[in-house]
Enzyme design. Structure first.
Site, PDB file in Angstrom:
ATOM      1  N   HIS A  13       2.400  32.852  19.403  1.00  0.00           N
ATOM      2  CA  HIS A  13       1.046  32.817  19.902  1.00  0.00           C
ATOM      3  C   HIS A  13       0.813  31.854  18.669  1.00  0.00           C
ATOM      4  O   HIS A  13      -0.240  31.256  18.835  1.00  0.00           O
ATOM      5  CB  HIS A  13       1.064  33.619  20.476  1.00  0.00           C
ATOM      6  CG  HIS A  13       1.304  33.981  21.971  1.00  0.00           C
ATOM      7  ND1 HIS A  13       2.391  34.766  22.318  1.00  0.00           N
ATOM      8  CD2 HIS A  13       1.438  32.880  23.354  1.00  0.00           C
ATOM      9  CE1 HIS A  13       2.077  34.731  23.796  1.00  0.00           C
ATOM     10  NE2 HIS A  13       1.978  33.666  23.902  1.00  0.00           N
ATOM     11  N   MET A  60      -1.055  34.165  27.816  1.00  0.00           N
ATOM     12  CA  MET A  60      -1.937  36.134  29.193  1.00  0.00           C
ATOM     13  C   MET A  60      -0.836  37.050  27.960  1.00  0.00           C
ATOM     14  O   MET A  60      -1.375  38.141  28.687  1.00  0.00           O
ATOM     15  CB  MET A  60       0.030  35.780  29.705  1.00  0.00           C
ATOM     16  CG  MET A  60      -0.621  34.737  30.458  1.00  0.00           C
ATOM     17  SD  MET A  60       0.504  34.906  32.720  1.00  0.00           S
ATOM     18  CE  MET A  60       2.122  35.027  32.190  1.00  0.00           C
ATOM     19  N   ARG A 104       8.287  38.571  26.634  1.00  0.00           N
ATOM     20  CA  ARG A 104       9.544  39.134  27.540  1.00  0.00           C
ATOM     21  C   ARG A 104      10.849  39.636  27.191  1.00  0.00           C
ATOM     22  O   ARG A 104      11.221  40.854  27.340  1.00  0.00           O
ATOM     23  CB  ARG A 104      10.188  38.322  28.777  1.00  0.00           C
ATOM     24  CG  ARG A 104       9.028  37.634  29.558  1.00  0.00           C
ATOM     25  CD  ARG A 104       9.604  36.281  30.713  1.00  0.00           C
ATOM     26  NE  ARG A 104       8.807  36.259  31.814  1.00  0.00           N
ATOM     27  CZ  ARG A 104       9.013  36.654  32.899  1.00  0.00           C
ATOM     28  NH1 ARG A 104       9.734  37.156  33.766  1.00  0.00           N
ATOM     29  NH2 ARG A 104       7.723  35.904  33.321  1.00  0.00           N
TER      30      ARG A 104
END
Length: 279
Positions: A38, A31, A188
């Site tokens: 990632h 996302m 986050r």
């Protein structure tokens, strides 16, 4: 910089050329708001596939809180630069209406493994995940797909989806990447205050202590209760869950036997952090 593809038609044309040349295709669904976790997935894909696609799509269907969707960081230019350093072949970054065109009416729901834990606290979340992942597999025609173990329940949902629907893609789970103090990397984390960031590793420390206690003979309920108390004592506002489950089906475990997974979700600075470790 890797080409950024916006439409399914562009993506399919690119993949068709690769497949015609007999090349294998790996996909890393994300996302965006990319971090080293990632990038480790992209490197793993790069090492095992001829071609690598990273998808960047903030999927509205997996957010059950509109404010959360609004707050989710979007850093596409920065993400593309990071992916260039890994050597990915293409970035697929469609608009929501490209993925869910007008009249879209299909929902993919994986029963069982999606229902406890995150599924109980975020109704509809895994339907959104399963629907978009099924679509991405169809769009990319990937041979392999790479997911982080940090989202363990998501990994189990995707494996079940692929098995049940006979989707010809191999799912590769990749180890959670952590900061030096143990905090699992997450998009986050950037929303934590400096004080919150300093307190955040208490979650995994409490989980590790619980795992150690259970291996040493402490009862599962006692070890979990102590871990929850330790997380709250460290300054977390709430603990949604901190539970021992079977690793594959995520069934409750009353005592240690076979392969278990300790999974947790807790809120700090208003930011919901999740983590899991093997037991």
């Amino acid at each position: 910089m890797p080409p950024v593809l916006r439409t399914v038609a562009e993506l399919r044309a690119r993949v068709s050329d690769w497949k015609a040349a007999g090349e294998t295709v790996g996909v890393v669904p994300t996302m965006g708001a990319l971090h080293e976790g990632h990038l480790s997935l992209a490197r793993r894909a790069r090492a095992s596939c001829d071609r690598v696609i990273v998808t960047i799509f903030v999927n509205p269907r997996q957010f059950n809180n509109p404010a959360d969707l609004e707050k989710y960081p979007r850093t596409e230019a920065q993400d593309a630069a990071l992916l260039a350093s890994v050597g990915v072949d293409a970035v697929f970054a469609p608009a929501p209406e490209e993925v869910y065109p007008r009249g879209f009416a299909t929902n993919v729901s994986v029963s069982g493994v999606s229902e406890p834990l995150e599924g109980a606290h975020r109704p509809g979340h895994f339907d959104g995940v399963a629907t978009v992942v099924a679509k991405l597999f169809g769009m990319t025609r990937a041979d392999r797909a790479f997911f982080g173990e940090k989202d363990w329940q998501q990994l189990m949902v995707v494996q079940r989806l692929v098995a049940d629907l006979n989707i010809p893609v191999t799912i590769e789970g990749c180890a959670t990447v952590r900061e030096a103090d143990g905090l699992a990397l997450s998009s986050r984390n950037r929303r934590l205050s400096a004080e919150g960031r300093a307190r955040a590793p208490a979650l995994v420390r409490a989980m590790q202590a619980a795992a150690e206690a259970m291996r040493g003979g402490r009862s599962v309920p006692e070890a979990l209760a102590e871990a929850r108390a330790a997380v709250l004592a460290a300054g977390f506002e709430t603990v949604d869950y901190l539970e021992l489950r079977t690793a594959d089906l995520l069934l409750p475990m009353e005592r240690l036997q076979g392969e278990g997974r300790l999974l947790a979700a807790a809120t700090l600075d208003g930011v919901r952090l999740i983590d899991n470790i093997p037991v």
